[in-house]
Scaffold this motif. Sequence first.
Motif, PDB file in Angstrom:
ATOM      1  N   SER A  67      -1.027   5.832  -8.668  1.00  0.00           N
ATOM      2  CA  SER A  67      -0.453   7.053  -9.251  1.00  0.00           C
ATOM      3  C   SER A  67       0.272   6.761 -10.548  1.00  0.00           C
ATOM      4  CB  SER A  67       0.533   7.698  -8.282  1.00  0.00           C
ATOM      5  OG  SER A  67      -0.096   7.991  -7.070  1.00  0.00           O
ATOM      6  N   GLY A 113       2.602   3.854  -4.619  1.00  0.00           N
ATOM      7  CA  GLY A 113       2.326   4.671  -5.798  1.00  0.00           C
ATOM      8  C   GLY A 113       1.811   3.886  -6.997  1.00  0.00           C
ATOM      9  N   SER A 134       8.585  -2.082   1.853  1.00  0.00           N
ATOM     10  CA  SER A 134       7.939  -2.330   0.559  1.00  0.00           C
ATOM     11  C   SER A 134       8.843  -3.163  -0.346  1.00  0.00           C
ATOM     12  CB  SER A 134       7.555  -1.011  -0.122  1.00  0.00           C
ATOM     13  OG  SER A 134       8.686  -0.311  -0.596  1.00  0.00           O
ATOM     14  N   SER A 171      -4.425  12.425  -4.226  1.00  0.00           N
ATOM     15  CA  SER A 171      -5.035  11.357  -3.439  1.00  0.00           C
ATOM     16  C   SER A 171      -6.153  10.656  -4.207  1.00  0.00           C
ATOM     17  CB  SER A 171      -5.548  11.900  -2.103  1.00  0.00           C
ATOM     18  OG  SER A 171      -6.757  12.564  -2.277  1.00  0.00           O
ATOM     19  N   ARG A 208       0.838  -1.184   0.000  1.00  0.00           N
ATOM     20  CA  ARG A 208       0.000   0.000   0.000  1.00  0.00           C
ATOM     21  C   ARG A 208       0.885   1.250   0.000  1.00  0.00           C
ATOM     22  NH1 ARG A 208      -5.375   0.554   1.859  1.00  0.00           N
ATOM     23  NH2 ARG A 208      -5.436  -1.632   2.414  1.00  0.00           N
ATOM     24  N   GLU A 209       0.455   2.296  -0.720  1.00  0.00           N
ATOM     25  CA  GLU A 209       1.117   3.614  -0.674  1.00  0.00           C
ATOM     26  C   GLU A 209       2.433   3.723  -1.444  1.00  0.00           C
ATOM     27  OE1 GLU A 209       0.007   6.652   1.098  1.00  0.00           O
ATOM     28  OE2 GLU A 209      -1.839   5.512   0.856  1.00  0.00           O
ATOM     29  N   SER A 269       8.660   1.324  -3.011  1.00  0.00           N
ATOM     30  CA  SER A 269       9.031   2.728  -2.935  1.00  0.00           C
ATOM     31  C   SER A 269      10.474   2.781  -2.452  1.00  0.00           C
ATOM     32  CB  SER A 269       8.124   3.475  -1.958  1.00  0.00           C
ATOM     33  OG  SER A 269       8.701   4.732  -1.660  1.00  0.00           O
ATOM     34  N   SER A 316      11.028   3.050   1.281  1.00  0.00           N
ATOM     35  CA  SER A 316      10.509   2.046   2.216  1.00  0.00           C
ATOM     36  C   SER A 316      11.126   0.659   2.037  1.00  0.00           C
ATOM     37  CB  SER A 316       8.984   1.948   2.051  1.00  0.00           C
ATOM     38  OG  SER A 316       8.488   0.749   2.607  1.00  0.00           O
ATOM     39  N   GLY A 337      -4.065  -2.372  -3.155  1.00  0.00           N
ATOM     40  CA  GLY A 337      -3.521  -2.662  -1.828  1.00  0.00           C
ATOM     41  C   GLY A 337      -4.058  -3.891  -1.133  1.00  0.00           C
ATOM     42  N   HIS A 348      -7.966   6.868  -3.828  1.00  0.00           N
ATOM     43  CA  HIS A 348      -7.970   5.655  -3.013  1.00  0.00           C
ATOM     44  C   HIS A 348      -9.082   4.675  -3.385  1.00  0.00           C
ATOM     45  CE1 HIS A 348      -4.770   7.109  -0.484  1.00  0.00           C
ATOM     46  NE2 HIS A 348      -5.412   8.254  -0.353  1.00  0.00           N
ATOM     47  N   LYS A 405       9.009   6.692  -6.526  1.00  0.00           N
ATOM     48  CA  LYS A 405       9.292   7.840  -5.637  1.00  0.00           C
ATOM     49  C   LYS A 405      10.777   8.204  -5.633  1.00  0.00           C
ATOM     50  CE  LYS A 405       5.281   6.833  -2.684  1.00  0.00           C
ATOM     51  NZ  LYS A 405       4.627   7.060  -1.396  1.00  0.00           N
TER      52      LYS A 405
END
Length: 177
Positions: free
Chosen positions: A21, A18, A92, A34, A15-16, A86, A89, A63, A36, A120
């Motif tokens: 995106s 990207g 991740s 944003s 999750r998160e 990412s 992270s 996700g 979701h 990212k």
Amino acid sequence: GNTLKARTIAILGSREVGKSSLIIQFVENHFVESYHPSVETTFRKVIRYKGHEVEAEIIDTAGQVEHSILSFTHVVGIHGYILVYSVTSKQSFEMVKIIRNKILNYSGRESVPIVLVGNKMDLHQQRQLTFEEGKNLASHWQCAWTEATAKRNDNITNIFKLMINEMEKDINPNNKE
Ligand code: GDP
């Protein structure tokens, strides 16, 4: 010839990282701050690459992976995988390894077409993973790899070109290009 081939691509990762995106940047050419979706969403785009015209169906898994819902439904009818981490992270990065193992288990194959993506790359200060760590994992897996940023729209188109290339290799193992 220029036959239009249909290919289904799944985008997986924590999750998160990207995922949404980068799909939206690729398909709709803009960055959403944003977005979701709570359910799996499918996008379509015709990709032209090296004389190939590919009608790509791109599945955003929204996700679900963390909740270990990655299942047979994520390998049946999927031609290629974009595994996203990412660069900010480490967690991740560990997740893409888990996901790849699951894909290989469920599909019963030794390898599948994968593009590993470190998203990212614009967040230099928050970096937890080096360029080399991503590159080394991809060479270990013998898959394609790139860093990218959905926010700045760098290398996003390249991800999908790499994906087509990996899927073509899968169909024709003599095509080592
Ligand atoms: P998903 O859960 O993997 O689909 O991730 P999202 O696409 O929802 O993105 C998660 C968050 O990271 C959102 O706030 C995005 O705006 C942000 N984001 C996505 N890509 C990038 C990027 O390349 N750079 C930066 N700085 N932020 C990004």
